[in-house]
Design an enzyme around this catalytic site. Structure first.
Site, mmCIF file in Angstrom:
data_model
loop_
_atom_site.group_PDB
_atom_site.id
_atom_site.type_symbol
_atom_site.label_atom_id
_atom_site.label_comp_id
_atom_site.label_asym_id
_atom_site.label_seq_id
_atom_site.Cartn_x
_atom_site.Cartn_y
_atom_site.Cartn_z
ATOM 1 N N LYS B 78 0.415 -0.728 0.114
ATOM 2 C CA LYS B 78 -0.207 0.193 -0.210
ATOM 3 C C LYS B 78 0.497 1.318 -0.120
ATOM 4 O O LYS B 78 2.271 1.421 0.617
ATOM 5 C CB LYS B 78 -0.717 0.348 1.295
ATOM 6 C CG LYS B 78 -2.062 1.196 1.334
ATOM 7 C CD LYS B 78 -2.853 0.687 2.608
ATOM 8 C CE LYS B 78 -4.331 1.539 2.770
ATOM 9 N NZ LYS B 78 -5.139 1.194 3.615
ATOM 10 N N SER B 153 -9.363 1.618 2.835
ATOM 11 C CA SER B 153 -8.834 2.602 1.564
ATOM 12 C C SER B 153 -7.477 1.257 1.669
ATOM 13 O O SER B 153 -7.237 2.150 0.531
ATOM 14 C CB SER B 153 -7.940 3.612 2.937
ATOM 15 O OG SER B 153 -7.582 3.209 3.589
ATOM 16 N N SER B 177 -10.116 -0.993 6.595
ATOM 17 C CA SER B 177 -9.394 -0.476 5.214
ATOM 18 C C SER B 177 -8.228 -2.020 4.835
ATOM 19 O O SER B 177 -8.846 -1.793 3.609
ATOM 20 C CB SER B 177 -8.384 0.867 5.157
ATOM 21 O OG SER B 177 -9.274 1.805 5.691
#
Ligand code: ZN
Lengths: 272, 485
Positions: B78, B153, B177
């Protein structure tokens, strides 16, 4: 200085003492004074995205030593908070300080006043906090330079009770405190280099009253002599102006010797 | 070789047996990313050069016989883990050209273990969002249906896995997330205990909630990744000083006498019927595996969203103060003075959702409101944590849906923040209580979109989560389904 016998001066002092730790409060960078700008910094100092603070054990030991020397109460659990405000030499946008649970509370210090009497001065609290960097404006057109070497230098803020009644007593208190810190080898007490700085809260009230009058803050009294001088212009001015001052609320923030900055007035959010 | 058909554990043995080299593997994944990523936008940055270099070193290690379980494994990370000399954007215009001079602990551990980082995956801006639509680099498309969101997210990390663009990815989870996008893309996502994985070098959103974790094709794969990244770190004082068990060894295909609590508050009337049915079937499978299911109550569940949306924005507003245009990141053109520099840098550099949360957070922390909002929210947080503590006196695990719906269409909720916030209804409390939680696939809706279920365990009991998920995946094949691409 108008010594009206009806009035007494009430002084409380906040001392910021730079601790002589090997490294900064939350990272491994050196704290040596006078190095070339931005040579003693790391990702933590520059508040790069993703960095985290790791508390310096040596600082905690120095704070506890200081607490013991003033017979203070040492908290087993103390807490850091962030004080949020924007300023270019405050890289994270907040100062890490102790607010609700300071490491030391309820200490005292004994000073000898000018008439030879011993007097006990209460110390409300001692807490650990970080120093900010420096903004450099001199000789630069249109922009400022930022030096982050001082960022993260550990400070103890030592807050006295409003027990001092004259600039002489304030001077005696500062001298005693500085000699204790020097004896403990936790602070070099050098006022010129800013490693021992003092702010004063001064107010005046009628003899016998317990409520404090309008308070004036004097920032960065950078020598003990200046503080003790009987003709100290600011203390004097405060006295002279007193009768016309409002009695409630805090007086204006004064900046006498602007070596360092105080948080700007627009600081609306409290510590958390 | 079709890289999308591999699992991490299978690939390990192929690499050891010399059936494939790390270089061949990296090239296969990089080529697949080139082909598929333009359609789903799962990666913000692909690091072909760095990946090939790492693959070559991995091959040398495999040859020398000092490989770790992660050596040669192609992964995505990420884009909020700082990677030295590799752009780290946090999905924001503010950091769109930020190249960190230092390495996060998570990526350092992965690199040291010999993992091959293919690139940095897309995400909601500063991890604020539940649909991956707030990214400055454009939304991620759900590989199961490109008209739909992948969740957020960590939407890029989830979509990359579902699309077979990596063997594992690293996500972060502040309010769901990792687990929510894992559920919406049909993969396995684990949020470890707060403090199990170091946060050093992970760009902060809400410091008391943020936690990194693995996203993978199975619990077995997730166990290998967690093993690599977990553990105490001297650079993160909130990381827990506790030994890391051998997760792969603790996986067990049965659940005899394991007590699973079913919290009644997590089955609202308006839950999607297919999700309700999938959960009921999963319960039966757990019973068949030997588990005992009992109803439990978590009475403060309904305070989750309001509590979270005070605490998380409060911490974010402070954490994001450093993006001021002074030292790094975006700076506005020709500021006339300091105030103009601050105002325009932050107005132009942050997107709407980030600004919304900064304003919310600044408000709840401002003097006069601190006690009414932030302090009160902290007290409610304690009550929520106590609910779990009480429940775990009588059960080993909790079973809930991961999300109230399956993947919704792009654009559906982006203009309705509250509707968006409700997507994290079932995941948020786990962060507030600091507990580990895992989402694994357990069915599909009428359109064939994945459904996820969540298992929650007490502090530091990740091995129980992984073991239960592994037992379920031994008995089912939902985790093996893949979208047509
Ligand atoms: Zn430093």
């Amino acid at each position: 200085m108008a010594h009206d016998p009806l009035y007494e001066t009430v002084i409380g002092l906040e001392v910021h003492a730079q601790m002589r730790t090997q490294s900064k409060i939350f990272c491994g960078c050196s704290t040596t004074f006078g190095a070339e700008a931005n040579t003693q910094i790391c990702p933590v100092c520059a508040a790069l995205p993703g960095v985290l603070p790791v508390l310096n054990t040596e600082l905690v030991q120095m704070a506890i030593k200081t607490g013991l020397a003033i017979q203070g109460k040492i908290r087993e659990r103390s807490e850091f908070s962030r004080k949020n405000y924007f300023y270019p030499d405050l890289p994270a946008g907040y100062q890490i300080s102790q607010f609700e649970l300071p490491i030391i509370e309820q200490g005292e210090l004994h000073v000898v006043t000018d008439d030879g009497n011993k007097k006990k001065i209460g110390i409300t609290r001692i807490h650990m906090e970080v120093d900010a960097g420096k903004s450099l404006h001199e000789g630069i057109q249109g922009f400022s330079w930022i030096d982050l070497n001082r960022t993260g230098t550990p400070l103890l803020e030592i807050v006295s009770e409003p027990d001092l009644r004259s600039s002489q007593e304030a001077g005696a208190y500062l001298k005693k405190l500085r000699s204790i810190l020097r004896y403990l080898q936790v602070c070099d007490g050098n006022m010129e280099e800013g490693s021992f700085r003092c702010d004063a809260n001064v107010s005046v009230r009628k003899q016998g009253q317990t409520r404090l009058g309008t308070r004036t803050e004097l920032k960065n009294l950078n020598s003990i002599r200046r503080c003790r001088c009987p003709g100290n212009p600011t203390l004097g001015r405060h006295l002279e102006h007193h009768p016309s001052h409002a009695r409630q609320g805090r007086g204006p923030r004064l900046s006498l010797f602007p070596r360092t900055r105080s948080p700007p007035a627009g600081d609306s959010s409290g510590p958390h | 070789m079709d890289p999308s058909q591999l699992t991490l554990v299978q690939t390990q043995s192929m690499l050891r047996a010399r059936q494939i080299s790390a270089r061949e593997l990296a090239i296969a994944f990089l080529d697949r990313i080139d082909r598929i990523n333009p359609d789903i936008n799962a990666f913000i940055t692909v690091d072909r050069e760095g990946a090939l270099r790492a693959a070559q070193q991995a091959d040398e290690r495999l040859h020398q016989g000092n490989a770790t379980p992660m050596t040669g494994i192609p992964i995505g990370v990420k884009d909020l883990f700082c990677t030295e000399n590799l752009r780290t954007t946090c999905g924001s215009k503010m950091l769109s050209r930020f190249i960190p001079p230092y390495e996060s602990t998570v990526t350092r551990k992965l690199k040291e273990a010999g993992a091959v980082i293919l690139g940095k995956t897309n995400m909601d801006e500063f991890a604020m969002g539940s649909s991956n639509e707030t990214s400055w680099f454009g939304p991620v498309k759900n590989p199961w249906d490109p008209q739909r969101i992948p969740g957020g997210s960590s939407g890029g990390s989830a979509a990359a896995l579902a699309a077979g663009l990596a063997l594992a990815t690293i996500g972060t989870d502040t309010g769901g997330s990792i687990r929510q996008p894992a559920a919406l893309t049909g993969i396995t996502g684990l949020k470890p205990t707060y403090g199990r994985v170091s946060r050093y070098g992970m760009i902060a959103f809400a410091s008391s909630l943020d936690q990194a974790g693995p996203m993978a094709r199975s619990a077995e794969d997730a166990a290998v990744v967690l093993q690599c990244i977990a553990g105490h770190d001297a650079q993160d004082s909130t990381s827990i000083r506790a030994d890391v068990p051998d997760y792969a060894k603790t996986l067990y295909p049965r659940m005899d006498a394991i007590r699973i609590g079913i919290p009644t508050e997590y089955r609202p009337d308006n839950l999607l019927p297919e999700i309700q049915q999938a959960l009921e079937k999963a319960e039966q499978i757990f019973r068949d595996l030997g588990a005992v299911l009992v109803p439990v109550s978590l009475p403060h569940t309904r305070y989750a969203i309001p509590t979270y949306y005070i605490i998380a924005p409060a911490e974010a507003s402070s954490n994001l103060a450093r993006y001021d245009g002074i030292r790094f990141g975006y700076r506005c053109q020709d500021p006339v003075d300091l105030k103009d520099l601050y105002t325009r840098t932050r107005t132009e550099g942050f997107g709407d959702e980030v600004k919304r949360r900064i304003m919310l957070g600044t408000y709840v922390l401002s003097s006069g409101y601190y006690d009414a909002y932030y302090r009160k929210a902290q007290k409610v947080r304690r009550l929520i944590a106590n609910d779990f503590h009480e429940a775990f006196k009588s059960v080993d695990l909790l079973l809930t849906p991961t999300t109230p719906t399956t993947a919704f269409p792009l654009g559906d909720k982006i203009d309705d923040p509250v509707a968006m916030y409700l997507s994290d209804l079932f995941t948020i409390n786990v962060n507030l209580a600091g507990l580990p939680g895992i989402s694994i696939p357990c069915g599909t809706d009428a359109q064939g979109l994945p459904i996820g279920m969540q298992l929650i365990a007490p502090i530091l009991k990740e091995e129980n989560l992984l073991s239960a998920a592994h037992a379920f995946q031994t008995a089912t094949t939902w985790h093996q389904r893949k979208p047509e691409l």
